[in-house]
Motif scaffolding. Structure first.
Motif, PDB file in Angstrom:
ATOM      1  N   TYR A 266     -31.650 -22.963 -16.378  1.00  8.18           N
ATOM      2  CA  TYR A 266     -30.612 -22.775 -15.357  1.00  8.18           C
ATOM      3  C   TYR A 266     -29.356 -22.127 -15.959  1.00  8.18           C
ATOM      4  O   TYR A 266     -28.840 -21.142 -15.419  1.00  8.18           O
ATOM      5  CB  TYR A 266     -30.257 -24.132 -14.748  1.00  8.18           C
ATOM      6  CG  TYR A 266     -29.309 -24.046 -13.574  1.00  8.18           C
ATOM      7  CD1 TYR A 266     -29.785 -23.777 -12.291  1.00  8.18           C
ATOM      8  CD2 TYR A 266     -27.937 -24.231 -13.754  1.00  8.18           C
ATOM      9  CE1 TYR A 266     -28.904 -23.688 -11.219  1.00  8.18           C
ATOM     10  CE2 TYR A 266     -27.058 -24.141 -12.692  1.00  8.18           C
ATOM     11  CZ  TYR A 266     -27.549 -23.874 -11.425  1.00  8.18           C
ATOM     12  OH  TYR A 266     -26.675 -23.775 -10.363  1.00  8.18           O
ATOM     13  N   GLU A 267     -28.887 -22.664 -17.070  1.00  3.76           N
ATOM     14  CA  GLU A 267     -27.641 -22.153 -17.662  1.00  3.76           C
ATOM     15  C   GLU A 267     -27.804 -20.734 -18.215  1.00  3.76           C
ATOM     16  O   GLU A 267     -26.940 -19.880 -18.017  1.00  3.76           O
ATOM     17  CB  GLU A 267     -27.169 -23.096 -18.774  1.00  3.76           C
ATOM     18  CG  GLU A 267     -26.667 -24.431 -18.245  1.00  3.76           C
ATOM     19  CD  GLU A 267     -26.183 -25.351 -19.364  1.00  3.76           C
ATOM     20  OE1 GLU A 267     -26.401 -24.999 -20.550  1.00  3.76           O
ATOM     21  OE2 GLU A 267     -25.587 -26.409 -19.049  1.00  3.76           O
TER      22      GLU A 267
ATOM     23  N   ILE B  14     -38.332 -22.575 -13.497  1.00  4.47           N
ATOM     24  CA  ILE B  14     -38.410 -23.978 -13.935  1.00  4.47           C
ATOM     25  C   ILE B  14     -39.775 -24.573 -13.596  1.00  4.47           C
ATOM     26  O   ILE B  14     -40.381 -25.294 -14.404  1.00  4.47           O
ATOM     27  CB  ILE B  14     -37.271 -24.794 -13.285  1.00  4.47           C
ATOM     28  CG1 ILE B  14     -35.920 -24.359 -13.855  1.00  4.47           C
ATOM     29  CG2 ILE B  14     -37.476 -26.292 -13.505  1.00  4.47           C
ATOM     30  CD1 ILE B  14     -34.710 -24.960 -13.157  1.00  4.47           C
TER      31      ILE B  14
ATOM     32  N   ASP C 135     -35.010 -27.773 -17.970  1.00  4.27           N
ATOM     33  CA  ASP C 135     -34.437 -27.277 -16.722  1.00  4.27           C
ATOM     34  C   ASP C 135     -33.011 -26.774 -16.937  1.00  4.27           C
ATOM     35  O   ASP C 135     -32.616 -25.716 -16.426  1.00  4.27           O
ATOM     36  CB  ASP C 135     -34.420 -28.387 -15.666  1.00  4.27           C
ATOM     37  CG  ASP C 135     -35.831 -28.824 -15.271  1.00  4.27           C
ATOM     38  OD1 ASP C 135     -36.782 -28.361 -15.918  1.00  4.27           O
ATOM     39  OD2 ASP C 135     -35.967 -29.606 -14.324  1.00  4.27           O
ATOM     40  N   LYS C 136     -32.230 -27.517 -17.708  1.00  2.00           N
ATOM     41  CA  LYS C 136     -30.824 -27.171 -17.950  1.00  2.00           C
ATOM     42  C   LYS C 136     -30.711 -25.850 -18.710  1.00  2.00           C
ATOM     43  O   LYS C 136     -29.893 -24.994 -18.369  1.00  2.00           O
ATOM     44  CB  LYS C 136     -30.149 -28.295 -18.740  1.00  2.00           C
ATOM     45  CG  LYS C 136     -28.658 -28.058 -18.974  1.00  2.00           C
ATOM     46  CD  LYS C 136     -28.048 -29.208 -19.768  1.00  2.00           C
ATOM     47  CE  LYS C 136     -26.559 -28.940 -20.020  1.00  2.00           C
ATOM     48  NZ  LYS C 136     -25.947 -30.015 -20.831  1.00  2.00           N
TER      49      LYS C 136
ATOM     50  N   ASP D 215     -30.839 -18.951  -7.054  1.00  6.24           N
ATOM     51  CA  ASP D 215     -31.283 -20.324  -7.332  1.00  6.24           C
ATOM     52  C   ASP D 215     -32.777 -20.471  -7.050  1.00  6.24           C
ATOM     53  O   ASP D 215     -33.478 -21.214  -7.749  1.00  6.24           O
ATOM     54  CB  ASP D 215     -30.480 -21.318  -6.492  1.00  6.24           C
ATOM     55  CG  ASP D 215     -29.050 -21.481  -6.991  1.00  6.24           C
ATOM     56  OD1 ASP D 215     -28.796 -21.113  -8.163  1.00  6.24           O
ATOM     57  OD2 ASP D 215     -28.195 -21.959  -6.230  1.00  6.24           O
TER      58      ASP D 215
ATOM     59  N   SER E 262     -30.047 -18.476 -17.319  1.00  8.00           N
ATOM     60  CA  SER E 262     -30.293 -17.539 -16.210  1.00  8.00           C
ATOM     61  C   SER E 262     -28.987 -17.149 -15.535  1.00  8.00           C
ATOM     62  O   SER E 262     -28.772 -15.983 -15.190  1.00  8.00           O
ATOM     63  CB  SER E 262     -31.251 -18.155 -15.189  1.00  8.00           C
ATOM     64  OG  SER E 262     -32.527 -18.378 -15.762  1.00  8.00           O
ATOM     65  N   HIS E 263     -28.102 -18.128 -15.357  1.00  9.51           N
ATOM     66  CA  HIS E 263     -26.802 -17.825 -14.748  1.00  9.51           C
ATOM     67  C   HIS E 263     -25.917 -17.030 -15.700  1.00  9.51           C
ATOM     68  O   HIS E 263     -25.122 -16.177 -15.260  1.00  9.51           O
ATOM     69  CB  HIS E 263     -26.099 -19.126 -14.339  1.00  9.51           C
ATOM     70  CG  HIS E 263     -26.503 -19.608 -12.979  1.00  9.51           C
ATOM     71  ND1 HIS E 263     -26.217 -18.922 -11.829  1.00  9.51           N
ATOM     72  CD2 HIS E 263     -27.194 -20.712 -12.600  1.00  9.51           C
ATOM     73  CE1 HIS E 263     -26.697 -19.572 -10.787  1.00  9.51           C
ATOM     74  NE2 HIS E 263     -27.308 -20.669 -11.220  1.00  9.51           N
TER      75      HIS E 263
ATOM     76  N   ILE F 156     -34.595 -19.053 -10.053  1.00  7.92           N
ATOM     77  CA  ILE F 156     -34.496 -19.963 -11.205  1.00  7.92           C
ATOM     78  C   ILE F 156     -35.401 -21.181 -11.002  1.00  7.92           C
ATOM     79  O   ILE F 156     -36.045 -21.653 -11.944  1.00  7.92           O
ATOM     80  CB  ILE F 156     -33.031 -20.397 -11.425  1.00  7.92           C
ATOM     81  CG1 ILE F 156     -32.171 -19.161 -11.763  1.00  7.92           C
ATOM     82  CG2 ILE F 156     -32.922 -21.418 -12.556  1.00  7.92           C
ATOM     83  CD1 ILE F 156     -30.688 -19.422 -11.776  1.00  7.92           C
ATOM     84  N   ASP F 157     -35.472 -21.650  -9.751  1.00  7.95           N
ATOM     85  CA  ASP F 157     -36.375 -22.771  -9.448  1.00  7.95           C
ATOM     86  C   ASP F 157     -37.825 -22.408  -9.766  1.00  7.95           C
ATOM     87  O   ASP F 157     -38.587 -23.249 -10.281  1.00  7.95           O
ATOM     88  CB  ASP F 157     -36.255 -23.164  -7.978  1.00  7.95           C
ATOM     89  CG  ASP F 157     -34.964 -23.919  -7.680  1.00  7.95           C
ATOM     90  OD1 ASP F 157     -34.351 -24.418  -8.638  1.00  7.95           O
ATOM     91  OD2 ASP F 157     -34.569 -23.983  -6.500  1.00  7.95           O
TER      92      ASP F 157
END
Length: 471
Positions: free
Chosen positions: A7-8, A25, A3-4, A18, A10-11, A21-22
């Motif tokens: 998230y990282e 995930i 997940d990390k 968000d 993608s940003h 990104i969810d």
């Protein structure tokens, strides 16, 4: 950790929300839990906003086999030329199956690529990778090979003909497999990153928009066919006009691609230049009006009427030039409507003398006359000087009958005639021409800049000025 990473990365590389990104995930968690693709490497890629390249944000190695990869590739770039299926799915939102690709470690693989969607947009792709058993060569596809026998008697003629065309030609059989194409088509698809020969591939692996072969079969006998039979498409950085049609006798389907990228880029360049030029004219106009404002402030501070007169003359000359730049700031080309500039010029002159002299100005200007900006500025300055001269020297007393007429017409052979008449008191043309800056400007501009003819007739009943020139 999964997940990390998603998230990282993608940003870091994208502007995905968000919510997007969810979804990525969730997809990664499904892959971890599913029993499918136990023998294959599975990836999720996103598209970088900065470089427009695919970035790996997730990798699940095979559970039952060794991975194709020796090193960690999460966070690495997937180049367009190495992974055509990935970029095709990003472009079209279609599944791409079985295209040859090359890994970041220079290993040949085949990919099955699925679009990942959220809120009706493609947010990433799911990639399943298989080791390569063989690299397909032209004619190795059995379906294509068998169908090529049917057209073998005419294939040589059509192949030669097609290879001499500038458009890409792709001919598919009734099942949607490519059975014939020309060299231009090979070149285009190689540019798109297709590593192998495209002959024998299914249309669904070659479609450059969102259509599938099944959809085309359904649409071909409906009213909606006209919307897909000819259309403009964008694929990567390329712009194409695409035509598609079915042969009712053979059932074969043909797609033609005409590359319009150069034309499109030229049009974009022209638009960008025109916008820049318009902005320049707008800034010049603003700067000229700033100068006029400074001159007006200076004239208000002066008690010397001769100085005030000279400053006002300068103001009107600058405003005559500004009028042309004002019109050019609103349009694309360099041709200017003369009536627009003269309307502004005459209005500025009239406003300058509004406080002390009332004069009726009658205009009859041909609205079809258009000229380049240099000639337009020259004519505007000449008209400004002549009208200013009438105000200052022709009308010594205020009278309701004071009048100026401005006639501008287009003659044969692109000649333009300008006549400015007033019913003022007149003046000595020979004496004034040698002493008046305004008349010197008129004479010089008509003869030198416009290469035209000038004639001034003045008497106690008024002054008439005639000048003509060729556009």
């Amino acid at each position: 950790m999964i997940d990390k990473n998603i998230y990282e990365l993608s940003h870091k590389y994208s502007s995905l929300s968000d919510s997007d990104i969810d979804e990525l995930i969730k997809e990664a968690r499904k892959i971890e839990e599913t029993n499918r693709y136990q023998e294959e490497d599975v990836f999720i890629d996103i598209l970088s906003d900065v470089t427009d390249e695919a970035v790996v944000v997730y990798h699940r190695p095979p559970k039952d086999n060794d991975s194709i990869y020796k090193d960690n590739v999460v966070g690495k770039i997937a180049k367009r030329l190495n992974e055509p299926g990935v970029y095709r799915t990003f472009e079209t939102a279609l599944i791409t199956e079985g295209l040859l690709a090359k890994t970041q470690e220079n290993q040949w693989i085949r990919q099955k690529v699925f679009p990942l969607r959220n809120n009706q947009k493609t947010i990433g792709v799911l990639i399943v990778e298989f080791p390569v058993k063989e690299i397909r060569s032209e004619g190795s596809n059995n379906v294509a090979a068998n169908n090529m026998k049917v057209v073998d008697t005419t294939s040589l003629f059509y192949s030669t003909l097609m290879d001499n065309l500038d458009e890409a030609i792709l001919i598919f059989d009734e099942d949607g497999y490519l059975i014939m194409n020309n060299d231009v088509a090979n070149s285009y698809y190689f540019h798109f990153g297709y590593i192998e020969k495209i002959i024998g591939l299914h249309y669904d692996n070659l479609s450059l928009d969102t259509t599938t072969f099944e959809q085309l079969i359904y649409l071909k006998d409906t009213e909606k066919w006209k919307n897909v039979s000819k259309k403009e498409i964008v694929f990567g950085s390329s712009h194409f006009q695409m035509k598609r049609f079915f042969d009712k006798k053979t059932g074969m389907f043909t797609m033609i691609l005409h590359d319009k990228t150069e034309i499109y880029n030229r049009e974009v360049e022209i638009v960008e230049k025109s916008v820049a030029i318009k902005e320049i004219h707008h800034r010049v106009k603003n700067n000229l009006q700033s100068i006029v404002s400074l001159l007006r402030i200076q004239s208000r501070r002066s008690s010397n009427q001769e100085v005030v007169k000279l400053l006002r003359e300068s103001e009107n000359r600058i405003l005559a030039i500004s009028a042309t730049h004002e019109l050019l700031s609103r349009k694309v080309d360099n041709d200017v409507s003369l009536i627009g500039v003269l309307d502004l010029t005459i209005s500025n002159c009239n406003r300058a003398f509004l406080d002390n002299k009332k004069v009726q100005i009658e205009k009859n200007i041909d609205p079809t006359i258009r000229m380049d900006s240099d000639k337009t500025v020259t004519v505007a300055l000449i008209v400004n000087e002549l009208i200013q001269n009438s105000f200052e020297h022709g009308f010594l007393t205020e009278n309701q009958d004071n009048q100026i007429k401005v006639d501008v017409e287009k003659l044969e052979d692109n000649m333009v005639s300008v006549v400015i008449k007033d019913n003022g008191s007149g003046y000595n043309t020979e004496k004034s021409e040698s002493n008046s800056l305004g008349l010197k400007i008129v004479t010089s501009y008509v003869k030198d800049k416009l290469r035209g003819k000038l004639k001034i007739i003045s008497s106690r009943t008024g002054t008439s000025t005639y000048f003509s020139f060729k556009i």
